[in-house]
Scaffold this motif. Sequence first.
Motif, PDB file in Angstrom:
ATOM      1  N   GLU A   1      18.776 -21.690   2.618  1.00  0.00           N
ATOM      2  CA  GLU A   1      17.419 -21.524   3.127  1.00  0.00           C
ATOM      3  C   GLU A   1      16.466 -22.576   2.585  1.00  0.00           C
ATOM      4  O   GLU A   1      15.339 -22.682   3.014  1.00  0.00           O
ATOM      5  CB  GLU A   1      16.886 -20.130   2.750  1.00  0.00           C
ATOM      6  N   GLN A   2      16.928 -23.354   1.609  1.00  0.00           N
ATOM      7  CA  GLN A   2      16.048 -24.325   0.979  1.00  0.00           C
ATOM      8  C   GLN A   2      15.968 -25.610   1.797  1.00  0.00           C
ATOM      9  O   GLN A   2      16.970 -26.072   2.351  1.00  0.00           O
ATOM     10  CB  GLN A   2      16.550 -24.663  -0.434  1.00  0.00           C
ATOM     11  N   VAL A   3      14.777 -26.152   1.868  1.00  0.00           N
ATOM     12  CA  VAL A   3      14.564 -27.425   2.542  1.00  0.00           C
ATOM     13  C   VAL A   3      14.493 -28.504   1.479  1.00  0.00           C
ATOM     14  O   VAL A   3      13.704 -28.417   0.538  1.00  0.00           O
ATOM     15  CB  VAL A   3      13.256 -27.420   3.351  1.00  0.00           C
ATOM     16  N   GLU A   4      15.357 -29.495   1.599  1.00  0.00           N
ATOM     17  CA  GLU A   4      15.403 -30.547   0.586  1.00  0.00           C
ATOM     18  C   GLU A   4      14.216 -31.478   0.741  1.00  0.00           C
ATOM     19  O   GLU A   4      14.017 -32.107   1.785  1.00  0.00           O
ATOM     20  CB  GLU A   4      16.693 -31.355   0.707  1.00  0.00           C
ATOM     21  N   ALA A   5      13.393 -31.537  -0.279  1.00  0.00           N
ATOM     22  CA  ALA A   5      12.230 -32.415  -0.253  1.00  0.00           C
ATOM     23  C   ALA A   5      12.648 -33.825  -0.661  1.00  0.00           C
ATOM     24  O   ALA A   5      13.754 -34.044  -1.153  1.00  0.00           O
ATOM     25  CB  ALA A   5      11.170 -31.891  -1.211  1.00  0.00           C
ATOM     26  N   ARG A   6      11.749 -34.778  -0.458  1.00  0.00           N
ATOM     27  CA  ARG A   6      12.069 -36.151  -0.836  1.00  0.00           C
ATOM     28  C   ARG A   6      12.281 -36.209  -2.350  1.00  0.00           C
ATOM     29  O   ARG A   6      11.604 -35.551  -3.118  1.00  0.00           O
ATOM     30  CB  ARG A   6      10.936 -37.078  -0.430  1.00  0.00           C
ATOM     31  N   LYS A   7      13.250 -36.993  -2.743  1.00  0.00           N
ATOM     32  CA  LYS A   7      13.582 -37.079  -4.151  1.00  0.00           C
ATOM     33  C   LYS A   7      12.553 -37.909  -4.892  1.00  0.00           C
ATOM     34  O   LYS A   7      12.035 -38.899  -4.377  1.00  0.00           O
ATOM     35  CB  LYS A   7      14.978 -37.682  -4.321  1.00  0.00           C
TER      36      LYS A   7
ATOM     37  N   ALA B   1       8.629 -41.240 -11.444  1.00  0.00           N
ATOM     38  CA  ALA B   1       7.909 -39.993 -11.202  1.00  0.00           C
ATOM     39  C   ALA B   1       8.474 -38.865 -12.058  1.00  0.00           C
ATOM     40  O   ALA B   1       7.721 -38.053 -12.610  1.00  0.00           O
ATOM     41  CB  ALA B   1       7.984 -39.629  -9.721  1.00  0.00           C
ATOM     42  N   ILE B   2       9.802 -38.803 -12.187  1.00  0.00           N
ATOM     43  CA  ILE B   2      10.433 -37.757 -12.994  1.00  0.00           C
ATOM     44  C   ILE B   2      10.027 -37.898 -14.457  1.00  0.00           C
ATOM     45  O   ILE B   2       9.681 -36.922 -15.126  1.00  0.00           O
ATOM     46  CB  ILE B   2      11.965 -37.826 -12.854  1.00  0.00           C
ATOM     47  N   GLU B   3      10.056 -39.125 -14.960  1.00  0.00           N
ATOM     48  CA  GLU B   3       9.695 -39.339 -16.355  1.00  0.00           C
ATOM     49  C   GLU B   3       8.218 -39.051 -16.582  1.00  0.00           C
ATOM     50  O   GLU B   3       7.835 -38.463 -17.600  1.00  0.00           O
ATOM     51  CB  GLU B   3      10.047 -40.769 -16.764  1.00  0.00           C
ATOM     52  N   THR B   4       7.379 -39.454 -15.629  1.00  0.00           N
ATOM     53  CA  THR B   4       5.947 -39.184 -15.746  1.00  0.00           C
ATOM     54  C   THR B   4       5.689 -37.683 -15.749  1.00  0.00           C
ATOM     55  O   THR B   4       4.899 -37.167 -16.551  1.00  0.00           O
ATOM     56  CB  THR B   4       5.172 -39.837 -14.587  1.00  0.00           C
ATOM     57  N   LEU B   5       6.372 -36.962 -14.853  1.00  0.00           N
ATOM     58  CA  LEU B   5       6.221 -35.508 -14.789  1.00  0.00           C
ATOM     59  C   LEU B   5       6.660 -34.852 -16.091  1.00  0.00           C
ATOM     60  O   LEU B   5       5.993 -33.939 -16.598  1.00  0.00           O
ATOM     61  CB  LEU B   5       7.034 -34.956 -13.612  1.00  0.00           C
ATOM     62  N   ALA B   6       7.772 -35.309 -16.645  1.00  0.00           N
ATOM     63  CA  ALA B   6       8.272 -34.744 -17.893  1.00  0.00           C
ATOM     64  C   ALA B   6       7.289 -34.973 -19.033  1.00  0.00           C
ATOM     65  O   ALA B   6       7.041 -34.082 -19.856  1.00  0.00           O
ATOM     66  CB  ALA B   6       9.628 -35.356 -18.229  1.00  0.00           C
ATOM     67  N   ILE B   7       6.702 -36.170 -19.075  1.00  0.00           N
ATOM     68  CA  ILE B   7       5.737 -36.478 -20.137  1.00  0.00           C
ATOM     69  C   ILE B   7       4.508 -35.597 -20.018  1.00  0.00           C
ATOM     70  O   ILE B   7       4.003 -35.059 -21.006  1.00  0.00           O
ATOM     71  CB  ILE B   7       5.345 -37.972 -20.095  1.00  0.00           C
ATOM     72  N   VAL B   8       4.000 -35.425 -18.792  1.00  0.00           N
ATOM     73  CA  VAL B   8       2.833 -34.570 -18.583  1.00  0.00           C
ATOM     74  C   VAL B   8       3.153 -33.142 -19.011  1.00  0.00           C
ATOM     75  O   VAL B   8       2.358 -32.485 -19.698  1.00  0.00           O
ATOM     76  CB  VAL B   8       2.391 -34.588 -17.103  1.00  0.00           C
ATOM     77  N   ALA B   9       4.334 -32.642 -18.621  1.00  0.00           N
ATOM     78  CA  ALA B   9       4.704 -31.263 -18.923  1.00  0.00           C
ATOM     79  C   ALA B   9       4.799 -31.014 -20.425  1.00  0.00           C
ATOM     80  O   ALA B   9       4.349 -29.979 -20.928  1.00  0.00           O
ATOM     81  CB  ALA B   9       6.026 -30.918 -18.246  1.00  0.00           C
ATOM     82  N   TYR B  10       5.367 -31.975 -21.152  1.00  0.00           N
ATOM     83  CA  TYR B  10       5.623 -31.760 -22.576  1.00  0.00           C
ATOM     84  C   TYR B  10       4.483 -32.233 -23.484  1.00  0.00           C
ATOM     85  O   TYR B  10       4.454 -31.872 -24.661  1.00  0.00           O
ATOM     86  CB  TYR B  10       6.926 -32.443 -22.990  1.00  0.00           C
ATOM     87  N   HIS B  11       3.581 -33.039 -22.961  1.00  0.00           N
ATOM     88  CA  HIS B  11       2.510 -33.582 -23.808  1.00  0.00           C
ATOM     89  C   HIS B  11       1.114 -33.213 -23.316  1.00  0.00           C
ATOM     90  O   HIS B  11       0.137 -33.705 -23.863  1.00  0.00           O
ATOM     91  CB  HIS B  11       2.631 -35.111 -23.891  1.00  0.00           C
TER      92      HIS B  11
ATOM     93  N   ARG C   1      -0.312 -46.152  -9.474  1.00  0.00           N
ATOM     94  CA  ARG C   1      -1.153 -45.085  -8.943  1.00  0.00           C
ATOM     95  C   ARG C   1      -0.347 -44.221  -7.974  1.00  0.00           C
ATOM     96  O   ARG C   1      -0.538 -43.009  -7.891  1.00  0.00           O
ATOM     97  CB  ARG C   1      -2.371 -45.681  -8.240  1.00  0.00           C
ATOM     98  N   GLY C   2       0.585 -44.830  -7.237  1.00  0.00           N
ATOM     99  CA  GLY C   2       1.382 -44.086  -6.276  1.00  0.00           C
ATOM    100  C   GLY C   2       2.231 -43.019  -6.928  1.00  0.00           C
ATOM    101  O   GLY C   2       2.452 -41.949  -6.350  1.00  0.00           O
ATOM    102  N   THR C   3       2.733 -43.302  -8.140  1.00  0.00           N
ATOM    103  CA  THR C   3       3.550 -42.323  -8.850  1.00  0.00           C
ATOM    104  C   THR C   3       2.736 -41.088  -9.172  1.00  0.00           C
ATOM    105  O   THR C   3       3.161 -39.957  -8.940  1.00  0.00           O
ATOM    106  CB  THR C   3       4.113 -42.924 -10.149  1.00  0.00           C
ATOM    107  N   VAL C   4       1.541 -41.280  -9.708  1.00  0.00           N
ATOM    108  CA  VAL C   4       0.680 -40.160 -10.048  1.00  0.00           C
ATOM    109  C   VAL C   4       0.230 -39.430  -8.781  1.00  0.00           C
ATOM    110  O   VAL C   4       0.217 -38.198  -8.727  1.00  0.00           O
ATOM    111  CB  VAL C   4      -0.546 -40.641 -10.854  1.00  0.00           C
ATOM    112  N   ASP C   5      -0.121 -40.188  -7.743  1.00  0.00           N
ATOM    113  CA  ASP C   5      -0.560 -39.575  -6.484  1.00  0.00           C
ATOM    114  C   ASP C   5       0.528 -38.683  -5.899  1.00  0.00           C
ATOM    115  O   ASP C   5       0.236 -37.625  -5.325  1.00  0.00           O
ATOM    116  CB  ASP C   5      -0.934 -40.661  -5.466  1.00  0.00           C
ATOM    117  N   GLN C   6       1.790 -39.097  -6.007  1.00  0.00           N
ATOM    118  CA  GLN C   6       2.891 -38.304  -5.464  1.00  0.00           C
ATOM    119  C   GLN C   6       2.993 -36.957  -6.181  1.00  0.00           C
ATOM    120  O   GLN C   6       3.173 -35.917  -5.542  1.00  0.00           O
ATOM    121  CB  GLN C   6       4.213 -39.056  -5.601  1.00  0.00           C
ATOM    122  N   LEU C   7       2.846 -36.966  -7.489  1.00  0.00           N
ATOM    123  CA  LEU C   7       2.923 -35.724  -8.256  1.00  0.00           C
ATOM    124  C   LEU C   7       1.743 -34.813  -7.953  1.00  0.00           C
ATOM    125  O   LEU C   7       1.889 -33.585  -7.897  1.00  0.00           O
ATOM    126  CB  LEU C   7       2.976 -36.044  -9.749  1.00  0.00           C
ATOM    127  N   ILE C   8       0.571 -35.418  -7.724  1.00  0.00           N
ATOM    128  CA  ILE C   8      -0.606 -34.620  -7.364  1.00  0.00           C
ATOM    129  C   ILE C   8      -0.443 -34.057  -5.956  1.00  0.00           C
ATOM    130  O   ILE C   8      -0.791 -32.903  -5.682  1.00  0.00           O
ATOM    131  CB  ILE C   8      -1.882 -35.473  -7.469  1.00  0.00           C
TER     132      ILE C   8
END
Length: 208
Positions: A84-90, A95-105, A123-130
């Motif tokens: 039932e899950q729809v695979e989102a863009r990877k 972006a993964i490292e930026t997300l991990a840093i935000v989550a842990y720091h 800026r695109g990396t941050v915009d994607q996470l937002i």
Amino acid sequence: MTNSLFKAPPQAEQERMVEAVLFASADPVTLAELTSRLPHGCDPAEALVTLRKRYDGRGVQLVKVGDAYAFRTAPDLGHLMLKEQVEARKLSRAAIETLAIVAYHQPVTRAEIEEIRGVAVSRGTVDQLIELEWVRFGRRRMTPGRPVTFVVTEHFLDHFGLESARDLPGLKDLRAAGLLDNRPSFAPSLGQDDDDEPQTGQSELFED
């Protein structure tokens, strides 16, 4: 006689009301929202405690997401929902490292993210996470330039089945899940990703 007009419904009926609101809501519902929806005199907090016990061990569980509550599939039955899950863009490695840093720091500024990663974050990396609603702007730091900070959202916590950021997995778990590789830490030796930028100054995101 007048007081009877404002008498709260029986506890069992209050539980049914809370249950109905949570099932009908696409997003987690806060205690304040439940209080505003239920009749005067109701105690949704008590109803939530009872409902969490009632659903404990069932296929659907009542979970707390930040300051809100929602029904979610039991973790051990998640594999049944894969079709039932729809695979989102990877997400890119940046972006993964930026997300991990935000989550842990969190709360963390862009400059601090770049210091930890060793490269400038586009800026695109941050915009994607937002855009994914996994990261949002936090308060500005009371330091020169008053840079904005970034924190993870309740949507991020809900997506990963976390009650709060304190429940984040350790680095070993992240590597096992494929979210981090086997490098010991983020370091300048990472080099630049395609969506990284050379460090040439602050982004427009940090302007007043």
